[in-house]
Design an enzyme around this catalytic site. Structure first.
Site, PDB file in Angstrom:
ATOM      1  N   CYS A 256      26.931   5.674   7.364  1.00  0.00           N
ATOM      2  CA  CYS A 256      28.230   4.886   7.363  1.00  0.00           C
ATOM      3  C   CYS A 256      27.533   3.650   7.721  1.00  0.00           C
ATOM      4  O   CYS A 256      26.802   2.446   7.646  1.00  0.00           O
ATOM      5  CB  CYS A 256      28.872   5.929   8.521  1.00  0.00           C
ATOM      6  SG  CYS A 256      31.062   5.261   8.079  1.00  0.00           S
ATOM      7  N   HIS A 342      29.384  11.400   4.227  1.00  0.00           N
ATOM      8  CA  HIS A 342      28.984  11.944   5.574  1.00  0.00           C
ATOM      9  C   HIS A 342      28.643  12.646   5.073  1.00  0.00           C
ATOM     10  O   HIS A 342      29.249  13.892   4.311  1.00  0.00           O
ATOM     11  CB  HIS A 342      30.760  11.614   5.892  1.00  0.00           C
ATOM     12  CG  HIS A 342      31.220  10.276   6.952  1.00  0.00           C
ATOM     13  ND1 HIS A 342      31.153  10.507   8.121  1.00  0.00           N
ATOM     14  CD2 HIS A 342      31.451   9.474   6.799  1.00  0.00           C
ATOM     15  CE1 HIS A 342      31.066   9.628   8.758  1.00  0.00           C
ATOM     16  NE2 HIS A 342      32.058   8.593   7.665  1.00  0.00           N
ATOM     17  N   GLU A 344      27.660  15.601   6.867  1.00  0.00           N
ATOM     18  CA  GLU A 344      28.598  16.363   7.544  1.00  0.00           C
ATOM     19  C   GLU A 344      29.896  17.055   7.760  1.00  0.00           C
ATOM     20  O   GLU A 344      30.343  18.002   8.080  1.00  0.00           O
ATOM     21  CB  GLU A 344      28.205  15.833   9.144  1.00  0.00           C
ATOM     22  CG  GLU A 344      29.793  15.161   9.815  1.00  0.00           C
ATOM     23  CD  GLU A 344      29.839  13.667   9.243  1.00  0.00           C
ATOM     24  OE1 GLU A 344      30.690  12.616   9.338  1.00  0.00           O
ATOM     25  OE2 GLU A 344      28.555  13.161   8.161  1.00  0.00           O
TER      26      GLU A 344
END
Length: 368
Positions: A256, A342, A344
């Site tokens: 990001c 993202h 995660e």
């Protein structure tokens, strides 16, 4: 069923457009850039995501608060959004392992929120007009709010990483783990640390303005540049860190804002998007494998795809299938890669979690 008398409140956009609603949480006024998230779940993770610092969050899911809150579903130590705009707010909640109501959570964190807003109308409007500053308030003096709104800084050029970064270094994971990682915190989410730790990493997390020499002193096997809020352009210290890591060809992974910092460190342009990508259902194509991924995204700036295509040292690895913007890149002759989204998740799908495994493989290759 709980019933509470709500005060009138308004949402005022920078161009003078007004939407009427009702207040939740504390009375008062909250400013920020208004943006919308298309996720159907995971509101607590979104509200505590440091990347949302300085923004008013508009949720497109019609019901917010219906499953309460849980201590395990936070991505930082506090709520990071400036305020919430939603359609239907649930004062009651129904989930066995909930620790409390979203209303009490907001009150404890002194967060201003507004409900009973026609969120479809707001999304349609800002989707056409573009992201802009806004204010939500129980103060109905429109002229006063308009005047205050003119003093709110634009997100372009706004450095916010220092507002959410750790003040002191700290460690995460098992100190006897096989891999050591130096992570630069420019707004890091907790699930990134969890994702690294469960892959055998012991992480030392550093403040946003840490130098490469300070990060190097940990003698890490790899380096990580985190997600975060605001414009990456003012983050000169982080860019210098990225330059030095790349110069020494050490394993580097950016997510990001960290992805954008890597781009700027190599003279690749970034720009502010008309609206940005925020949600947990964004389709991405992996150019290397040809496979599609459903991803979690949260960004208002993006790396120029054309600039990466022209750069002799970089190649595109992922593209966003909705608008063909750049979603991932890697260096051809250096141990460096990054993505705009993202992996995660939290909230979101786990299609892209393999990227953490890829980072570990890069570290193994470097060590051998």
């Amino acid at each position: 069923m709980k019933y509470k008398q709500q005060k009138k409140a308004i949402l005022l956009l920078a161009d003078g457009t007004i939407f009427e609603g009702k207040s939740i949480g504390t009375d008062g006024t909250a400013f920020g850039e208004i943006c919308y998230n298309t996720g159907m779940t995971g509101y607590q993770e979104v509200f505590t995501d440091p990347s949302y610092f300085g923004q008013l969050m508009l949720t497109t899911n019609a019901h917010i608060g219906n499953y309460g809150v849980n201590d395990d579903e936070v991505e930082s130590d506090s709520i990071k959004i400036s305020g919430l705009v939603c359609k239907n707010f649930s004062f009651n909640y129904s989930r066995v392992n909930a620790k409390g109501s979203l209303e009490n959570y907001f009150e404890n964190e002194n967060l201003m929120a507004i409900s009973d807003i026609d969120t479809r109308a707001v999304v349609s409007y800002i989707r056409d007009k573009g992201a802009m500053n806004a204010v939500i308030s129980t103060n109905l003096d429109i002229e006063s709010l308009k005047e205050q709104l003119t003093t709110v800084p634009d997100m372009n050029g706004l450095e916010l990483a220092s507002k959410v970064s750790t003040k002191n270094t700290y460690f995460y994971g098992d100190e006897d783990a096989p891999y050591k990682i130096s992570a630069l915190d420019i707004g890091i989410k907790k699930n990134i640390l969890r994702s690294l730790a469960k892959r055998g990493c012991y992480i030392k997390v550093f403040p946003y303005n840490t130098t490469f020499k300070e990060m190097e002193a940990f003698n890490p096997d790899g380096y990580f540049l985190s997600n975060g809020p605001g414009d990456p352009s003012p983050l000169k210290d982080a860019q210098e860190v990225a330059k030095e890591i790349i110069k020494q060809n050490l394993p580097l992974f950016g997510i990001c804002l960290g992805h954008q910092v890597i781009a700027l460190a190599n003279g690749i342009e970034i720009y502010k998007m008309h609206n940005g990508h925020r949600g947990i259902n964004h389709p991405v194509k992996n150019i290397i494998t040809g496979k599609g991924e459903i991803t979690s995204q949260n960004h208002g700036f993006v790396v120029s795809k054309e600039a990466v295509e022209k750069h002799p040292d970089f190649e595109i690895t992922h593209v966003h299938l909705n608008d063909d913007t750049l979603a991932g890149m890697r260096m051809k002759n250096k141990n460096c890669f990054s993505v705009q989204y993202h992996p995660e998740a939290s909230p979101g799908p786990h299609d892209a979690s393999y990227l953490f495994d890829q980072f570990i493989e890069n570290i193994k290759g470097s060590k051998s």
